[in-house]
Design a protein around this motif. Structure first.
Motif, PDB file in Angstrom:
ATOM      1  N   LEU A  13      54.119   7.567  38.234  1.00  0.00           N
ATOM      2  CA  LEU A  13      55.058   7.348  39.329  1.00  0.00           C
ATOM      3  C   LEU A  13      55.286   5.852  39.458  1.00  0.00           C
ATOM      4  O   LEU A  13      54.541   5.051  38.888  1.00  0.00           O
ATOM      5  CB  LEU A  13      54.496   7.878  40.653  1.00  0.00           C
ATOM      6  CG  LEU A  13      53.639   9.135  40.619  1.00  0.00           C
ATOM      7  CD1 LEU A  13      53.123   9.438  42.018  1.00  0.00           C
ATOM      8  CD2 LEU A  13      54.427  10.307  40.085  1.00  0.00           C
ATOM      9  N   ASN A  14      56.286   5.475  40.212  1.00  0.00           N
ATOM     10  CA  ASN A  14      56.491   4.060  40.527  1.00  0.00           C
ATOM     11  C   ASN A  14      56.495   3.925  42.046  1.00  0.00           C
ATOM     12  O   ASN A  14      57.472   4.311  42.688  1.00  0.00           O
ATOM     13  CB  ASN A  14      57.820   3.563  39.960  1.00  0.00           C
ATOM     14  CG  ASN A  14      57.837   3.518  38.450  1.00  0.00           C
ATOM     15  OD1 ASN A  14      57.150   2.722  37.839  1.00  0.00           O
ATOM     16  ND2 ASN A  14      58.634   4.391  37.848  1.00  0.00           N
ATOM     17  N   LEU A  15      55.404   3.410  42.611  1.00  0.00           N
ATOM     18  CA  LEU A  15      55.391   3.237  44.067  1.00  0.00           C
ATOM     19  C   LEU A  15      56.456   2.238  44.488  1.00  0.00           C
ATOM     20  O   LEU A  15      56.955   2.291  45.605  1.00  0.00           O
ATOM     21  CB  LEU A  15      54.012   2.773  44.538  1.00  0.00           C
ATOM     22  CG  LEU A  15      52.845   3.746  44.328  1.00  0.00           C
ATOM     23  CD1 LEU A  15      51.620   3.282  45.113  1.00  0.00           C
ATOM     24  CD2 LEU A  15      53.210   5.170  44.731  1.00  0.00           C
ATOM     25  N   HIS A  16      56.844   1.344  43.554  1.00  0.00           N
ATOM     26  CA  HIS A  16      57.852   0.351  43.880  1.00  0.00           C
ATOM     27  C   HIS A  16      59.264   0.917  43.801  1.00  0.00           C
ATOM     28  O   HIS A  16      60.202   0.291  44.284  1.00  0.00           O
ATOM     29  CB  HIS A  16      57.721  -0.864  42.955  1.00  0.00           C
ATOM     30  CG  HIS A  16      57.639  -0.512  41.511  1.00  0.00           C
ATOM     31  ND1 HIS A  16      56.447  -0.186  40.905  1.00  0.00           N
ATOM     32  CD2 HIS A  16      58.570  -0.427  40.541  1.00  0.00           C
ATOM     33  CE1 HIS A  16      56.660   0.082  39.635  1.00  0.00           C
ATOM     34  NE2 HIS A  16      57.936  -0.053  39.384  1.00  0.00           N
ATOM     35  N   LYS A  17      59.434   2.087  43.207  1.00  0.00           N
ATOM     36  CA  LYS A  17      60.760   2.697  43.159  1.00  0.00           C
ATOM     37  C   LYS A  17      60.909   3.796  44.207  1.00  0.00           C
ATOM     38  O   LYS A  17      61.961   3.932  44.834  1.00  0.00           O
ATOM     39  CB  LYS A  17      61.023   3.298  41.770  1.00  0.00           C
ATOM     40  CG  LYS A  17      61.264   2.268  40.683  1.00  0.00           C
ATOM     41  CD  LYS A  17      61.587   2.956  39.366  1.00  0.00           C
ATOM     42  CE  LYS A  17      61.868   1.919  38.277  1.00  0.00           C
ATOM     43  NZ  LYS A  17      62.130   2.553  36.977  1.00  0.00           N
ATOM     44  N   THR A  18      59.875   4.580  44.373  1.00  0.00           N
ATOM     45  CA  THR A  18      59.989   5.782  45.202  1.00  0.00           C
ATOM     46  C   THR A  18      59.295   5.650  46.550  1.00  0.00           C
ATOM     47  O   THR A  18      59.667   6.317  47.504  1.00  0.00           O
ATOM     48  CB  THR A  18      59.407   6.990  44.439  1.00  0.00           C
ATOM     49  OG1 THR A  18      59.974   7.044  43.136  1.00  0.00           O
ATOM     50  CG2 THR A  18      59.708   8.295  45.152  1.00  0.00           C
ATOM     51  N   ALA A  63      59.511  16.447  55.596  1.00  0.00           N
ATOM     52  CA  ALA A  63      60.943  16.651  55.836  1.00  0.00           C
ATOM     53  C   ALA A  63      61.731  15.375  55.571  1.00  0.00           C
ATOM     54  O   ALA A  63      62.814  15.410  54.979  1.00  0.00           O
ATOM     55  CB  ALA A  63      61.172  17.135  57.263  1.00  0.00           C
ATOM     56  N   GLY A  64      61.190  14.239  56.004  1.00  0.00           N
ATOM     57  CA  GLY A  64      61.873  12.968  55.808  1.00  0.00           C
ATOM     58  C   GLY A  64      61.970  12.592  54.340  1.00  0.00           C
ATOM     59  O   GLY A  64      63.011  12.095  53.875  1.00  0.00           O
ATOM     60  N   LEU A  65      60.891  12.834  53.593  1.00  0.00           N
ATOM     61  CA  LEU A  65      60.916  12.530  52.161  1.00  0.00           C
ATOM     62  C   LEU A  65      61.939  13.399  51.431  1.00  0.00           C
ATOM     63  O   LEU A  65      62.648  12.933  50.546  1.00  0.00           O
ATOM     64  CB  LEU A  65      59.524  12.736  51.557  1.00  0.00           C
ATOM     65  CG  LEU A  65      58.441  11.738  51.984  1.00  0.00           C
ATOM     66  CD1 LEU A  65      57.084  12.186  51.452  1.00  0.00           C
ATOM     67  CD2 LEU A  65      58.761  10.335  51.495  1.00  0.00           C
ATOM     68  N   THR A  66      62.001  14.672  51.817  1.00  0.00           N
ATOM     69  CA  THR A  66      62.964  15.583  51.186  1.00  0.00           C
ATOM     70  C   THR A  66      64.395  15.165  51.503  1.00  0.00           C
ATOM     71  O   THR A  66      65.276  15.201  50.635  1.00  0.00           O
ATOM     72  CB  THR A  66      62.714  17.031  51.653  1.00  0.00           C
ATOM     73  OG1 THR A  66      61.358  17.390  51.383  1.00  0.00           O
ATOM     74  CG2 THR A  66      63.638  17.998  50.941  1.00  0.00           C
ATOM     75  N   GLU A  67      64.630  14.733  52.739  1.00  0.00           N
ATOM     76  CA  GLU A  67      65.968  14.272  53.105  1.00  0.00           C
ATOM     77  C   GLU A  67      66.349  13.015  52.319  1.00  0.00           C
ATOM     78  O   GLU A  67      67.494  12.876  51.868  1.00  0.00           O
ATOM     79  CB  GLU A  67      66.037  13.973  54.604  1.00  0.00           C
ATOM     80  CG  GLU A  67      67.427  13.532  55.057  1.00  0.00           C
ATOM     81  CD  GLU A  67      67.498  13.232  56.547  1.00  0.00           C
ATOM     82  OE1 GLU A  67      68.577  12.835  57.016  1.00  0.00           O
ATOM     83  OE2 GLU A  67      66.466  13.395  57.243  1.00  0.00           O
ATOM     84  N   ALA A  68      65.380  12.111  52.129  1.00  0.00           N
ATOM     85  CA  ALA A  68      65.636  10.896  51.359  1.00  0.00           C
ATOM     86  C   ALA A  68      66.038  11.250  49.922  1.00  0.00           C
ATOM     87  O   ALA A  68      66.921  10.614  49.332  1.00  0.00           O
ATOM     88  CB  ALA A  68      64.407   9.995  51.358  1.00  0.00           C
ATOM     89  N   THR A  69      65.390  12.260  49.359  1.00  0.00           N
ATOM     90  CA  THR A  69      65.732  12.714  48.010  1.00  0.00           C
ATOM     91  C   THR A  69      67.159  13.258  47.971  1.00  0.00           C
ATOM     92  O   THR A  69      67.939  12.932  47.065  1.00  0.00           O
ATOM     93  CB  THR A  69      64.751  13.807  47.551  1.00  0.00           C
ATOM     94  OG1 THR A  69      63.426  13.274  47.555  1.00  0.00           O
ATOM     95  CG2 THR A  69      65.086  14.306  46.155  1.00  0.00           C
TER      96      THR A  69
END
Length: 257
Positions: free
Chosen positions: A165-170, A233-239
């Motif tokens: 993963l990239n913590l700096h991207k996601t 929910a917030g992470l899914t909305e961001a996606t």
């Protein structure tokens, strides 16, 4: 005793990333996404060696893969064989099967970026994973574009064995400018023993890939706070917004590119 709080935060962040990706274990040691790729490939190689499969040294990489994949494979001592893509950017399954059959029991892994650098969600990703496993290889899914997956799909569930993963991207830590990065590597259970070890550990199958056991630990609270504040929910909305924005830009530029 002064590190208890930090270790609790690190443990919790690892659990969060396991939940997001669908894998079983994660190491926060790699300092960059490319280093996470390297660590994941070292885990695959060590896994094969532990089973006596020392001849498995070929890595299939589609032309649509992230640019660092081939370099990481070579650094890990693997031989790269490129797999073709069709006109829509999808991995050519027939070519992948032909290449896998040609290398036979020397196949170590396949590296697939999902969604790909072409911006394509490989509809046959499950078939790709099954095909590689059929020939005894392991599947590495590059998590460079995880922004388009969080809350919607989990690489550890659709057949992949390892991802970085990239913590700096996601997950919001700073990116670029020569600053610290974090490229965690996440694996399914059978690869857990082959994650990067502590720099002072003796007899570990895979040594450290960074000088500190938790890599750039000073910036981990940013990702912990981001995930905790956003919630599922917030992470899914961001996606969903990320995918919408990507499709909007692609549509607007369609006539020019």
């Amino acid at each position: 005793d002064e590190s208890e709080g930090y270790r609790a935060l690190i443990d919790r962040l690892e659990q969060m990333l396991v939940a997001v990706t669908g894998y079983d274990a994660v190491s926060l040691q790699p300092n960059a996404g490319s280093q996470g790729e390297f660590a994941g490939l070292l885990a695959i190689r060590a896994y094969h060696h532990s089973r006596g499969d020392t001849g498995r040294r070929v890595c299939l990489i589609p032309a649509s893969a992230h640019g660092t994949n081939a370099a990481s494979a070579v650094m890990a001592g693997l031989q790269v064989v490129v797999v073709a893509c069709d006109e829509q950017g999808n991995v050519d399954l027939a070519d992948m099967r032909a290449k896998a059959a040609a290398v036979g029991d020397t196949l170590a892994a396949a590296m697939v970026t999902y969604p790909s650098t072409h911006g394509v969600f490989e509809e046959a990703i499950g078939d790709i994973c099954a095909l590689v496993h059929e020939f005894g290889g392991q599947v590495y899914v590059d998590g460079a574009n995880l922004n388009a997956l969080v809350g919607l799909a989990q690489p550890g569930k659709f057949g992949a064995d390892v991802s970085h993963l990239n913590l700096h991207k996601t997950f919001c830590i700073p990116h670029g400018g020569g600053g610290p990065g974090v490229g965690p590597v996440a694996v399914r259970e059978h690869l857990r023993p082959f994650l990067p070890s502590h720099p002072l550990a003796e007899g570990a199958p895979v040594g450290p890939v960074a000088a500190a056991p938790y890599g750039s630990a000073g910036i981990l609270p940013i990702s912990w706070a981001y995930i905790a504040l956003m919630g599922g929910a917030g992470l899914t909305e961001a996606t969903a917004v990320a995918i919408l924005n990507a499709n909007y830009v692609a549509t607007r530029l369609r006539d020019a590119f």
